[in-house]
Design an enzyme around this catalytic site. Structure first.
Site, PDB file in Angstrom:
ATOM      1  N   SER A   1     -15.136   2.710 -10.154  1.00  0.00           N
ATOM      2  CA  SER A   1     -15.895   4.018  -9.396  1.00  0.00           C
ATOM      3  C   SER A   1     -15.867   3.783  -7.974  1.00  0.00           C
ATOM      4  O   SER A   1     -16.344   4.812  -7.289  1.00  0.00           O
ATOM      5  CB  SER A   1     -17.167   4.191 -10.150  1.00  0.00           C
ATOM      6  OG  SER A   1     -17.927   3.180  -9.619  1.00  0.00           O
TER       7      SER A   1
ATOM      8  N   PRO B   1     -22.388   1.109 -11.966  1.00  0.00           N
ATOM      9  CA  PRO B   1     -21.330   1.777 -12.295  1.00  0.00           C
ATOM     10  C   PRO B   1     -20.087   0.563 -12.377  1.00  0.00           C
ATOM     11  O   PRO B   1     -20.096  -0.257 -11.501  1.00  0.00           O
ATOM     12  CB  PRO B   1     -21.045   2.910 -11.448  1.00  0.00           C
ATOM     13  CG  PRO B   1     -22.394   2.928 -10.958  1.00  0.00           C
ATOM     14  CD  PRO B   1     -22.976   1.776 -10.780  1.00  0.00           C
ATOM     15  N   CYS B   2     -19.250   1.155 -13.227  1.00  0.00           N
ATOM     16  CA  CYS B   2     -17.966   0.106 -13.370  1.00  0.00           C
ATOM     17  C   CYS B   2     -17.148  -0.052 -11.776  1.00  0.00           C
ATOM     18  O   CYS B   2     -17.100   0.885 -11.072  1.00  0.00           O
ATOM     19  CB  CYS B   2     -16.929   0.213 -14.081  1.00  0.00           C
ATOM     20  SG  CYS B   2     -15.713   1.740 -13.743  1.00  0.00           S
ATOM     21  N   LEU B   3     -16.359  -1.154 -11.653  1.00  0.00           N
ATOM     22  CA  LEU B   3     -15.860  -1.461 -10.457  1.00  0.00           C
ATOM     23  C   LEU B   3     -14.911  -0.164  -9.943  1.00  0.00           C
ATOM     24  O   LEU B   3     -14.627   0.054  -8.730  1.00  0.00           O
ATOM     25  CB  LEU B   3     -15.266  -2.666 -10.361  1.00  0.00           C
ATOM     26  CG  LEU B   3     -16.320  -3.996 -10.613  1.00  0.00           C
ATOM     27  CD1 LEU B   3     -15.291  -5.370 -10.646  1.00  0.00           C
ATOM     28  CD2 LEU B   3     -17.181  -3.934  -9.419  1.00  0.00           C
TER      29      LEU B   3
END
Length: 282
Positions: free
Chosen positions: A187, A183-185
């Site tokens: 998150s 997941p993107c940073l």
């Protein structure tokens, strides 16, 4: 392309191929993860690589090694990558980091695709890698952005869940078939604590250091001066053992954290969002 058998997923894969075959040229919102890479490979299988474009959103929330890996996987598939700079970090609603943060991120990405990529590459449609499991989750506000921008979700429509997507990826021999979810940073930052480039850089540096130590699947949750590490069950004991504990502490503290703690619950998907969604539903 050579014929391959997708076994129990054959009919669902055919559903995806037929969906793409209805168009002349297609763009795939692409991250290099197993879902979007599998979707990209199926689009190339349906239309040919020269009629497909992989669109990679680039911002501080995308780790540098994820960006490199995404290009490598697209090259394996044979599809060109178009990078678009996204500016969700300039949006106060995104910065506030509520449970709808992913909506603002995906809305920005799809807007940039609409404005700069669709006409330039003569695209008839844009698709993204939501799978059938994602479609059932309540913590995916990015899905609303896809609906608003009329972005296709062929994997979910075909009923391909996470396990099925990985099976298809293995049949296609994609390099990312066994890749952990990434997941993107953003998150990693608790909701209602502001997202900033500095925090994202801290998380990226800490996770990169942990991967260099052999922790292939990890999350570094940002709690101010405290980094809370989420690791695979077998890695928890390894990270806290005398032989490696000092190295773990060094790479995480070197990223700018003062304290390092290991969460005994391991990796938790939706750790920050799901409790808030459940509370809102009452």
């Amino acid at each position: 392309m050579e014929d391959v058998s997708f076994g129990p997923d054959e009919s669902r894969v055919e559903h995806v191929l037929r969906a793409f075959a209805a168009f002349e040229r297609v763009g795939v919102a692409y991250s290099g993860g197993v879902d979007s890479a599998t979707l990209l490979a199926l689009a190339a299988r349906a239309l040919g690589p020269d009629r497909v474009v992989a669109v990679l959103g680039v911002s501080p929330s995308l780790a540098a090694d994820e960006r490199t890996s995404a290009h490598d996987v697209a090259a394996f598939i044979g599809v060109p990558v178009v990078e678009v700079r996204t500016h969700e970090g300039d949006n106060p609603a995104y910065q506030r980091n509520g449970p709808d943060r992913c909506f603002h991120c995906k809305h920005e990405l799809f807007t940039r695709i609409d404005d700069t990529v669709v006409a330039a590459h003569r695209l008839d449609a844009v698709a993204y890698g939501e799978n059938a499991d994602d479609a059932l989750r309540p913590d995916r506000p990015g899905s609303r952005a896809a609906t608003e921008h009329e972005v296709l979700r062929p994997l979910a429509d075909a009923g391909l869940d996470k396990a099925a997507v990985r099976r298809v990826a293995r049949v296609l021999e994609l390099p990312c078939a066994g890749k952990p979810a990434a997941p993107c940073l953003a998150s990693r930052i608790p909701h209602f604590e502001a997202v900033s480039p500095e925090k994202l850089a801290q998380v990226e540096a800490a996770e990169s250091g942990l991967r260099a130590l052999g922790f292939a699947d990890c999350r570094v949750r940002h709690h101010g001066e405290v980094a809370r590490l989420e690791l695979l069950p077998d890695d928890i004991a390894r990270a806290t053992a005398p032989g490696l504990r000092a190295d773990v502490e060094a790479v995480v503290r070197g990223a700018g954290f003062r304290f390092v703690t290991v969460d005994l619950r391991g990796i938790q998907s939706g750790a920050f969002t799901l409790p808030l969604v459940a509370a809102a539903r009452g």
